[in-house]
Write an enzyme that holds these catalytic residues in place. Structure first.
Site, PDB file in Angstrom:
ATOM      1  N   ARG A 142     -40.414  83.580 122.424  1.00 28.30           N
ATOM      2  CA  ARG A 142     -41.623  84.031 122.571  1.00 28.30           C
ATOM      3  C   ARG A 142     -41.832  85.040 123.548  1.00 28.30           C
ATOM      4  O   ARG A 142     -42.997  85.512 123.765  1.00 28.30           O
ATOM      5  CB  ARG A 142     -42.526  83.058 122.404  1.00 28.30           C
ATOM      6  CG  ARG A 142     -42.664  82.359 120.835  1.00 28.30           C
ATOM      7  CD  ARG A 142     -43.845  81.267 120.794  1.00 28.30           C
ATOM      8  NE  ARG A 142     -43.449  80.162 121.557  1.00 28.30           N
ATOM      9  CZ  ARG A 142     -42.491  79.327 120.897  1.00 28.30           C
ATOM     10  NH1 ARG A 142     -42.149  79.435 119.613  1.00 28.30           N
ATOM     11  NH2 ARG A 142     -42.090  78.092 121.514  1.00 28.30           N
ATOM     12  N   ASN A 285     -45.075  66.554 120.720  1.00 32.13           N
ATOM     13  CA  ASN A 285     -45.115  65.399 119.549  1.00 32.13           C
ATOM     14  C   ASN A 285     -44.277  64.327 119.917  1.00 32.13           C
ATOM     15  O   ASN A 285     -43.226  64.478 120.785  1.00 32.13           O
ATOM     16  CB  ASN A 285     -44.941  65.616 118.152  1.00 32.13           C
ATOM     17  CG  ASN A 285     -43.742  66.339 117.837  1.00 32.13           C
ATOM     18  OD1 ASN A 285     -43.701  67.746 118.259  1.00 32.13           O
ATOM     19  ND2 ASN A 285     -42.431  65.393 117.708  1.00 32.13           N
ATOM     20  N   ASP A 330     -46.667  64.499 114.118  1.00 31.18           N
ATOM     21  CA  ASP A 330     -46.177  65.632 114.733  1.00 31.18           C
ATOM     22  C   ASP A 330     -47.513  66.800 115.146  1.00 31.18           C
ATOM     23  O   ASP A 330     -47.458  68.015 115.103  1.00 31.18           O
ATOM     24  CB  ASP A 330     -45.460  66.574 113.614  1.00 31.18           C
ATOM     25  CG  ASP A 330     -44.659  67.736 114.369  1.00 31.18           C
ATOM     26  OD1 ASP A 330     -44.563  67.688 115.628  1.00 31.18           O
ATOM     27  OD2 ASP A 330     -44.030  68.677 113.660  1.00 31.18           O
ATOM     28  N   TRP A 421     -47.943  77.964 116.855  1.00 35.71           N
ATOM     29  CA  TRP A 421     -47.753  78.735 117.948  1.00 35.71           C
ATOM     30  C   TRP A 421     -48.251  80.100 118.138  1.00 35.71           C
ATOM     31  O   TRP A 421     -48.462  80.825 119.124  1.00 35.71           O
ATOM     32  CB  TRP A 421     -46.035  78.861 118.463  1.00 35.71           C
ATOM     33  CG  TRP A 421     -45.404  79.767 116.929  1.00 35.71           C
ATOM     34  CD1 TRP A 421     -44.909  79.368 115.754  1.00 35.71           C
ATOM     35  CD2 TRP A 421     -45.520  81.064 117.211  1.00 35.71           C
ATOM     36  NE1 TRP A 421     -44.604  80.176 115.077  1.00 35.71           N
ATOM     37  CE2 TRP A 421     -45.016  81.439 115.834  1.00 35.71           C
ATOM     38  CE3 TRP A 421     -45.892  82.190 117.789  1.00 35.71           C
ATOM     39  CZ2 TRP A 421     -44.791  82.469 115.271  1.00 35.71           C
ATOM     40  CZ3 TRP A 421     -45.690  83.382 117.315  1.00 35.71           C
ATOM     41  CH2 TRP A 421     -45.245  83.712 116.156  1.00 35.71           C
ATOM     42  N   CYS A 638     -31.047  69.338 104.244  1.00 33.34           N
ATOM     43  CA  CYS A 638     -30.997  70.722 104.108  1.00 33.34           C
ATOM     44  C   CYS A 638     -32.486  71.390 103.964  1.00 33.34           C
ATOM     45  O   CYS A 638     -32.446  72.529 104.258  1.00 33.34           O
ATOM     46  CB  CYS A 638     -30.447  71.074 102.723  1.00 33.34           C
ATOM     47  SG  CYS A 638     -28.975  70.013 102.436  1.00 33.34           S
ATOM     48  N   MET A 681     -24.620  78.320 109.799  1.00 33.35           N
ATOM     49  CA  MET A 681     -24.485  77.270 108.974  1.00 33.35           C
ATOM     50  C   MET A 681     -23.305  76.404 109.236  1.00 33.35           C
ATOM     51  O   MET A 681     -22.167  76.791 108.938  1.00 33.35           O
ATOM     52  CB  MET A 681     -24.262  77.805 107.619  1.00 33.35           C
ATOM     53  CG  MET A 681     -24.213  76.738 106.722  1.00 33.35           C
ATOM     54  SD  MET A 681     -25.468  75.476 106.395  1.00 33.35           S
ATOM     55  CE  MET A 681     -24.509  74.402 105.469  1.00 33.35           C
TER      56      MET A 681
END
Ligand code: CA
Length: 730
Positions: A142, A285, A330, A421, A638, A681
């Site tokens: 950010r 959280n 959360d 955010w 996934c 991945m």
């Protein structure tokens, strides 16, 4: 004589090795060399946008008004820059004396001439791509902090790096985290009194949150504040020790926090208040989310979901306000914090304002942490009906504590957040806060299987993730998609209500910026960059950005010209985890760019490339049992990156349209052997057998066929990933 010289040389070498105590002075009267506490205290005349939040109030309100409500319709593109990585772009540019510094995915930094767009330099910290699987919400960043000639960068692998702003070359680098644990950094550092303050993320996986202050010139550590107690019960020898002793009774004797670390990461908002000389942390959280598992359902679990005020010199605790006691959904309090002075009941009150995930807009007295106002800023908030203003605690809906009832709870808002955010702004002219709000509900379901317990890869949140995907029900899928919406909410923090609202058909729209030209700027998930009249909400300007916009804008002047800059490009938690929920935004290509506007700008973006046709999925071949097992495994391992029900959101490859669905060997080489680890991945061999990997493939084939047949009007996302060709993979 000779001996003395040798000794002097040795001392010099030791000093350099010892974190560079004799760091070069990079202060100057112009450029980043001039950025100090005086400039950041009020943003100066507004020609510079010297920190991501504009100035220490972080209200993102610019005094500039060359571009204003009367002429913003004449805004045009001055220049643009293509960004190299089609992952989430969340950074706000920092601009000082005509030079712009902006960050992109994988913690890369780019410097430009802010008037012409000429690239000055680029810095790539070389983050290992396998760190991506530990980033809950994309490999985003950010922004940088500027201070006395240097730029400070937090990297996704936990480093804090000081760069010479003139060249982009590192002056120093420190590892702020234990890299054997799933910590990440996505937030911008803040610089206060020659100290760089940096937090971290990772509470979805299992970490203990903290912030650290480092000497801005040398990188030497000054103090550290943990936000939750040490599970071992030991003292840390850090600034937080006294506070941790006080709050440890708010945690259970046992519970999973003892292994997970408890969470409480400070991954975005850290705000310095020069009026009161206090530092405010927005704390995240719990880890795991499920309070029943985390802390045996006991205690407030301080300082989760709290705003904590510290003394900046020492990191000592001053006060806190906890927004969500016993956090279990959360519901972070990490969202942007704005400072202001408001006339409330005839009194000038020094306040901070925050619109966190849980759907309430908080006005808190920053002299003592007392709650002044808490109002619902999205419709339908159902975990709490309001706040007891005497105690400052929420009035909860008992059904919301799913781990107590044992029943699923369909929550509004959810972990995706009423506001995430995306930066909020506050206009000193209108007195309104501009919230990039959204309504995305989700079910919280107690875990049904030990496989939802702690595991070495993937989310550890104490939920039934295996079965938490869309049902095979067209009406339900369409309703969930249609029910996920966004809004720009102009909130009056004194009246504790919205003054006006602009609805959006999809969630995950951009951060906001307000200016003295009576303007609010905001990008949209559907690919526009808009300006509204700040007082009325009337739309005055729209530009087709060609891609979704999430980041907040910045404005600055070079010479006699005001510019407005914004990063465009989709990514982050929602498009990764729930592709269906972004609705029509799935049709918008993900083509990240830095866009810079001025009045009368005439630059043109190239025409969008044609979207390649998608491969038709192979015919379903699994048995119902195999598909059911594959579905549970997909949910567990996934979906948080590839989307619930394998519906991609146009950031990572959309598996429903993967070119390798019909190729069991290539599928195995990716999931088990890690053939694509260099793209992030990693191998899942730690948690999946080769047979289980094939069950997941059979499930995705089945899901793709179902979606192709039943969701024909829900166009699939343009697939940004290059489907791996069979040749070239092992
Ligand atoms: Ca979180």
């Amino acid at each position: 004589m000779r001996a003395t010289r040798a000794l002097t040389t040795m001392v010099a070498i030791v000093a350099l090795a010892g974190c560079g105590e004799r760091a070069q002075d990079r202060t100057a009267t112009t450029g980043v060399g001039k950025v100090d506490g005086a400039l950041l205290a009020n943003g100066g005349d507004g020609r510079d946008w010297a920190m991501t939040g504009f100035d220490y109030t972080e209200d993102r309100f610019s005094p500039l008004k060359q571009v204003n409500a009367g002429n913003v319709s004449k805004l045009g593109l001055a220049w643009f820059a293509d960004m190299p990585d089609a992952r989430g772009h969340e950074a706000t540019p920092v601009v000082v004396d005509g030079k712009m510094f902006v960050t992109g995915p994988w913690s890369k930094v780019f410097a430009y001439d802010a008037a012409t767009g000429a690239k000055l330099w680029e810095f790539d910290p070389g983050v290992s791509k396998d760190k991506g699987v530990q980033a809950c919400c994309d490999v985003v960043n950010r922004g940088v902090a500027a201070w006395k000639g240097r730029l400070y960068l937090g990297t996704i692998d936990g480093r804090l790096i000081a760069l010479d702003a003139a060249t982009g070359k590192p002056d120093w680098s420190v590892q702020t985290t234990d890299n054997s644990k799933p910590y990440t950094i996505t937030g911008a550092p803040r610089v206060v009194k020659d100290m760089v303050i940096i937090g971290n993320g990772g509470a979805e996986f299992g970490v203990r949150g903290y912030v650290t202050a480092y000497d801005a010139a040398t990188g030497a550590k000054k103090w550290r504040f943990y936000t939750v107690p040490n599970p071992s019960g030991a003292k840390d020898g850090e600034a937080s020790d006294a506070a941790m002793e006080k709050v440890s009774p708010t945690w259970s004797k046992n519970g999973q926090w003892k292994q997970s670390g408890g969470g409480g990461t400070v991954w975005d908002s850290i705000v310095y208040d020069p009026e009161l000389d206090q530092l405010y942390l927005g704390v995240g959280n719990g880890s795991p989310w499920n309070h029943g598992l985390r802390s045996e359902g006991q205690g407030d679990n301080l300082f989760l979901s709290s705003i904590v005020a510290l003394k900046p010199e020492t990191g000592e605790y001053i006060w806190h306000y906890q927004e969500t006691p016993g956090e279990t959904w959360d519901f972070t309090a990490t969202q942007p914090i704005n400072l202001a002075t408001l006339n409330i009941g005839g009194q000038q009150r020094k306040v901070l304002m925050q619109a966190p995930k849980n759907g309430f807009f908080y006005v808190v007295d920053r002299t003592n942490g007392k709650l002044i106002n808490a109002g619902q800023f999205i419709p339908g908030v159902n975990w709490a009906s309001g706040y007891d203003m005497k105690t400052g605690r929420p009035i909860e809906n008992p059904a919301a504590r799913f781990y107590k009832t044992g029943k699923p709870f369909l929550a509004m808002p959810s972990a995706i957040a009423a506001h995430n955010w995306q930066p909020m702004s506050f206009s000193r002219q209108t007195g309104l806060a501009y919230i990039p709000a959204q309504s995305v509900g989700a079910a919280y379901v107690p875990p049904s299987s030990p496989l939802d317990g702690p595991k070495p890869i993937g989310f550890n949140v104490g939920q039934d993730l295996g079965d938490a995907m869309y049902p095979r029900d067209v009406t339900a899928v369409k309703a969930a998609t249609a029910g996920a919406t966004g809004a720009l909410v102009a909130w009056d923090p004194v009246a504790n209500k919205a003054r006006w609202t602009v609805p959006y058909p999809t969630p995950w729209n951009g951060g906001t910026m307000a200016t003295a030209g009576n303007l609010v700027f905001q990008g949209t998930a559907l690919g526009e960059f808009r300006a509204y009249a700040a007082d009325t909400g009337k739309q005055l300007f729209s530009y087709n950005a060609g891609t979704g916009v999430m980041a907040g804008a910045a404005t600055y002047m070079v010479g006699n010209t005001q510019y407005v800059a914004v990063l465009a490009g989709r990514g982050g938690a929602l498009p990764l985890s729930i592709g269906y929920a972004i609705g029509k935004a799935r049709d918008v290509p993900n083509k990240p760019r830095l866009l810079v506007f001025k009045l009368g700008g005439t630059a043109q973006l190239p025409a969008a490339a044609a979207v390649a046709p998608r491969p038709t999925p192979p015919a379903p071949s699994g048995t119902p049992e195999q598909i059911a097992q594959g579905r549970l495994l997909f949910g567990r391992y996934c979906q948080v990156c590839h989307g619930a029900s394998a519906a991609g959101g146009g950031v990572l490859p959309d598996l429903q349209h993967s070119g390798v669905l019909g190729d069991a060997d290539t599928w195995k080489s990716i999931l088990i052997d890690g053939a694509l680890k260099d793209q992030g991945m990693v191998s899942f061999a730690k948690v999946l057998t080769p047979e289980q990997a094939q069950l997941i493939r059979l499930y995705v084939i089945d899901e793709a066929n179902w979606a192709a047949k039943n969701l024909t009007d829900a166009a699939p996302a343009p697939n940004p990933g290059q489907p791996p060709k069979k040749t070239g993979v092992r």
